[in-house]
Scaffold this active site. Structure first.
Site, PDB file in Angstrom:
ATOM      1  CD  GLU A   1       6.780   3.832   2.605  1.00  7.65           C
ATOM      2  OE1 GLU A   1       7.624   3.886   1.697  1.00  7.65           O
ATOM      3  OE2 GLU A   1       5.573   4.077   2.439  1.00  7.65           O
TER       4      GLU A   1
ATOM      5  CG  HIS B   1       2.831   5.034   4.499  1.00  3.30           C
ATOM      6  ND1 HIS B   1       4.016   5.505   3.986  1.00  3.30           N
ATOM      7  CD2 HIS B   1       2.255   6.088   5.138  1.00  3.30           C
ATOM      8  CE1 HIS B   1       4.148   6.802   4.291  1.00  3.30           C
ATOM      9  NE2 HIS B   1       3.090   7.174   4.997  1.00  3.30           N
TER      10      HIS B   1
ATOM     11  CB  CYS C   1       5.150   8.899   7.140  1.00  6.10           C
ATOM     12  SG  CYS C   1       3.453   8.941   7.761  1.00  6.10           S
TER      13      CYS C   1
HETATM   14  N1  PCA Z   1       0.568   9.910   7.527  1.00  7.02           N
HETATM   15  C1  PCA Z   1       1.343  11.062   7.118  1.00  7.02           C
HETATM   16  C2  PCA Z   1       1.755  11.742   8.385  1.00  7.02           C
HETATM   17  C3  PCA Z   1       0.874  11.177   9.448  1.00  7.02           C
HETATM   18  C4  PCA Z   1       0.276   9.985   8.847  1.00  7.02           C
HETATM   19  O1  PCA Z   1      -0.429   9.137   9.454  1.00  7.02           O
HETATM   20  C5  PCA Z   1       2.457  10.730   6.145  1.00  7.02           C
HETATM   21  O2  PCA Z   1       2.302   9.780   5.344  1.00  7.02           O
HETATM   22  O3  PCA Z   1       3.488  11.404   6.111  1.00  7.02           O
END
Ligand code: PCA
Length: 199
Positions: free
Chosen positions: A80, A166, A142
């Protein structure tokens, strides 16, 4: 040996498995490049998750922080670029549903990652793992955790690598809930490659 704080999340919403939890278990205590991995799993809770990350940063004083989250539906590894000062999205694991409020009233609108995301994407692709930079971590937990970590070190004037990656679903999760997925082994290997890019 340098210390890397590597965090994952517990399951949330309609996802009965969070592959980031399994990555943390698999990489806990491993040495990758110059870093020994300290793995921790965070809750999915707007009132707790960010505080948990900051408490761990205080406890371990790591040389780098990489947080992982599941992005159900994405088909590749996505480091990200940016975290925004906003809580929004569906209900968390403790029933809280935010409505676009700020994470920190006085905080900046956004923080850019302090991870080498271009190197990560290039190295991942070279090693055969599909990857691309993501320009939004959303506004759910996240993003919240990424913002907390970057804000904490900025306020302390600590200039070290920190940020968020991610990942797609694992096959185990996709069997429960069909969506694009990777093997857990490839997810773990890809995250090891990304960690190997830390200076
Ligand atoms: N993904 C979520 C919150 C926890 C996770 O593993 C997110 O992308 O915000």
């Amino acid at each position: 040996m340098k210390k890397l704080l590597l965090t994952g999340f517990e399951p949330f919403l309609a996802f009965p498995i969070n592959p980031t939890t399994e990555i943390i278990k698999a990489l806990q205590g491993k040495v990758i490049g110059d870093y020994e991995v300290i793995g921790e799993v965070l809750s999915v809770d707007f009132h707790q998750s960010g505080k948990q990350l900051v408490a761990l940063m205080e406890q371990y004083n790591p040389d780098a922080v990489v947080s992982l989250g599941l992005a159900g539906g994405r088909n590749c590894i996505t480091p990200e670029r940016v975290a925004i000062n906003c809580n929004d999205g569906p209900v968390d694991n403790n029933g809280h549903k935010p409505n676009g409020e700020k994470i920190f009233e006085e905080g900046p609108d956004a923080y850019f990652t302090k991870l080498p995301i271009y190197d990560m994407v290039e190295k991942l692709q070279k090693e055969g793992y599909p990857a691309k930079i993501s320009n939004t971590a959303g506004a759910y937990l996240c993003n919240n955790v990424m913002y907390h970590g970057l804000h904490y070190w900025k306020e302390k004037n600590i200039d070290r690598p920190a940020g968020f990656i991610h990942i797609p679903a694992s096959h185990e999760l996709a069997v429960e809930k069909p969506m694009p997925s990777w093997s857990q082994r490839d997810l773990e290997a890809a995250i090891s490659v990304a960690i190997g890019c830390l200076a």
